[in-house]
Design a protein around this motif. Structure first.
Motif, mmCIF file in Angstrom:
data_model
loop_
_atom_site.group_PDB
_atom_site.id
_atom_site.type_symbol
_atom_site.label_atom_id
_atom_site.label_comp_id
_atom_site.label_asym_id
_atom_site.label_seq_id
_atom_site.Cartn_x
_atom_site.Cartn_y
_atom_site.Cartn_z
ATOM 1 N N SER A 137 5.001 38.135 37.302
ATOM 2 C CA SER A 137 3.723 38.222 37.944
ATOM 3 C C SER A 137 2.823 39.185 37.488
ATOM 4 N N TYR A 163 8.103 35.067 47.458
ATOM 5 C CA TYR A 163 7.252 36.279 47.081
ATOM 6 C C TYR A 163 6.377 36.954 48.172
ATOM 7 N N THR A 166 1.252 34.728 39.932
ATOM 8 C CA THR A 166 2.739 34.466 39.735
ATOM 9 C C THR A 166 2.883 33.510 38.402
ATOM 10 N N THR A 212 9.004 39.768 44.145
ATOM 11 C CA THR A 212 9.535 39.322 43.290
ATOM 12 C C THR A 212 11.209 39.497 43.395
#
Length: 296
Positions: free
Chosen positions: A208, A236, A202, A258
């Protein structure tokens, strides 16, 4: 059932105009207190999304009967807690400046119990921030293991990281943690990613990468108003693991992750604005299109 191992903590979040340099000082413009701890944040995120979560953690004598305990009860989080009655529950002090940079100080408190605790054998377990020796033992007994070193990376030796990585199915790390792990292990980031079947790196607001089978696939971050970055990585992980355990493919799971993270950064506090599956799904559709059925 997704088991999550690691800290339960109380977060003290401070706003400062600038993070001071060594021997410097600054003034605090805001101080707020929230529920936190990497493992507890992830367990809460999974439960809020409708998944089944079990938290394996340590708490102090201040936890029983607390509002934090009530909150976990409301979420339906199962718990296996090491109780240390004469210690406080771990406490995290986070300082955020006007540019979005952050500095963290962590008081372990009751989390010292991990060092001598018996490691359980778990079918699906995420190793969040916790005592390295405990995480090594859990990793060695786990059937499916995901791992993120978090702010405890400095406590891991080369041998600790090698032992965990050898048993890891999914590695989660931000770019700073990747660099730190590579330095400790004496390897390149490509060599690190090659040691695990799947990795997620990330990069805060820059999105990411999902890395598996030598292929890297980019997942953009969802642009939202940023109130506080604390807890975005935990959300996440919660989103990714919930989706993966529900039968979604890894790329869809990364998009769910995300999306879940985008809710958390809009409000101060790691567990203040965790989405349900329905609210996550609505925002997912806005940015990634229709959420496919599991297995598609």
């Amino acid at each position: 059932m997704i088991a999550v191992v690691g800290h339960t903590a109380i977060d003290h979040i401070f706003s400062v105009p600038v993070l001071p340099e060594r021997h410097g000082s600054t003034f605090i413009t805001r101080h707020t207190v929230y529920y936190g701890g990497g493992a507890a944040n992830i367990a809460a995120g999974i439960a809020r999304l409708g998944g089944e979560a079990e938290l394996i953690s340590a708490v102090g004598g201040d936890f029983p009967g607390s509002k934090y305990e009530t909150w976990m009860n409301e979420l339906g989080i199962r718990r296996r807690l090491f109780m240390v009655g004469d210690e406080r529950t771990a406490t995290c002090y986070l300082y955020n400046d006007a540019d979005g940079d952050q500095m963290t100080f962590f008081e372990w408190g009751a989390s010292s119990a991990f060092a001598t605790a018996e490691a359980p054998a778990l079918d699906m377990v995420h190793l969040a921030t916790a005592d390295p020796s405990f995480n090594v033992r859990v990793a060695e007994r786990g059937s499916f293991v995901s791992f993120d070193p978090g702010q405890d990376l400095l406590r891991y030796s080369k041998e600790d990281l090698e032992a965990i990585i050898a048993n890891t199915d999914i590695l989660f790390a931000n770019r700073h943690e990747v660099r730190g792990m590579c330095t400790t292990m004496g390897i390149t980031k490509d060599a690190l990613f090659a040691q695990v079947p799947r990795a997620i790196c990330t990069m805060s607001g820059d999105g990411s990468f999902l890395i598996e089978g030598g292929e890297r696939r980019f997942v953009p971050a969802i642009p939202v108003g940023l109130a506080d970055p604390t807890g975005a990585g935990d959300a996440y992980r919660a989103g990714f693991l919930t989706a993966l355990s529900g039968g979604y493919d890894a790329l869809t799971a990364a998009k769910v992750g995300t999306t879940a993270a985008s809710f958390v950064v809009e409000v101060t506090g790691c567990q203040t604005n965790l989405p349900t599956w329905e609210t996550m799904g609505a925002r997912y559709r806005e940015h990634f299109g229709a959420l496919p059925a599991p297995g598609e």
